[in-house]
Design an enzyme around this catalytic site. Sequence first.
Site, PDB file in Angstrom:
ATOM      1  N   SER A  93       0.849  -1.194   0.000  1.00  0.00           N
ATOM      2  CA  SER A  93       0.000   0.000   0.000  1.00  0.00           C
ATOM      3  C   SER A  93       0.882   1.241   0.000  1.00  0.00           C
ATOM      4  CB  SER A  93      -0.863   0.011   1.267  1.00  0.00           C
ATOM      5  OG  SER A  93      -1.362   1.298   1.557  1.00  0.00           O
ATOM      6  N   TYR A 150      -3.146  -0.123  10.153  1.00  0.00           N
ATOM      7  CA  TYR A 150      -3.024  -0.480   8.736  1.00  0.00           C
ATOM      8  C   TYR A 150      -1.635  -0.118   8.213  1.00  0.00           C
ATOM      9  CZ  TYR A 150      -4.367  -0.636   3.768  1.00  0.00           C
ATOM     10  OH  TYR A 150      -4.444  -0.915   2.432  1.00  0.00           O
TER      11      TYR A 150
END
Length: 263
Positions: free
Chosen positions: A143, A156
Amino acid sequence: MNFGELFSLKGKTALVTGAAYGIGFAIAEALASAGAEIAFCCRSSEHLKKALEDYSAKGISARGFICDVTDESAVANMVGKIGRIDILVNNAGIIKRIPMTDMSAEDFKEVIDTDLTAPFIVSKAVIQGMIERGGGKIINVCSMMSELGRETVSAYASAKGGLKMLTKNIASEYGRYNVQCNGIGPGYIATPQTAPLREPRPDGTKHPFDSFIISKTPAGRWGAPEDLYGAAVFLASRASDFVNGQILYVDGGILAYIGRQPD
Ligand code: NAP
Ligand code: GCO
């Protein structure tokens, strides 16, 4: 060199975790288009049923499994049923957008378990078979948050940052067995996961985060899962046999850009 074969996945079997829809579904579709046999998993039987219909509608006879990738015994059972796995895509992931000081340790751990520990579990379950067959490909879906933080995504970002380093470590430890482990780092992609950041507000105005991302992305748009097709086939194919431990960002330029300057 027959360049047509360089990107061919004929004769290969790919496992894409969390590929009922979204990015995982698109990656599985791309790998199938390049000739791979597809296996995928998710937790929901409803998602599985719909996904099998969607794959079939695209002419893909995927094998679907109900498997929570955080459950090591369930993963071992699924991998045993699939048999040969030449390509693993660790795609399954969750996010919880909660300010860190409001986030419980349980919530933090759940994100870490799914987004970091599970790629470890599934990779560990497939690597020995890859070694015995002379090599394999592991693709971790990282990501932008493997590189940057932002408010409310501490768990995250920690998981995706760790996933970047797990990618490099698998490459380091198993490269000698012809296992290549790389990452794909999508930017902001329009999927159910990011829907809360894009949906228009009740009064019909644009979500402020939507405008924010557009201003931070040189491409001037959200990515689509299909934007990841090429990176997925490249990293799953012979074309990337000498690429290892790299994260390929498919982000419309957002990581390169400080943001639109004032007029
Ligand atoms: P999504 O739309 O929320 O889809 C997630 C998929 O993973 C679903 O099929 C879900 O199905 C499955 N899943 C979730 N937890 C699971 C578990 N424990 N075991 C098995 N399957 C599980 O997410 P997405 O946007 O496609 O994102 C996919 C991956 O890309 C994630 O790793 C995400 O972090 C990453 N990513 C997304 C973006 C973005 O902008 N969308 C950008 C960069 C990276 P079930 O609920 O049925 O299990
Ligand atoms: C968020 C988004 C992002 C994207 C993606 C960006 O809340 O900021 O969900 O985390 O999912 O990971 O690369």
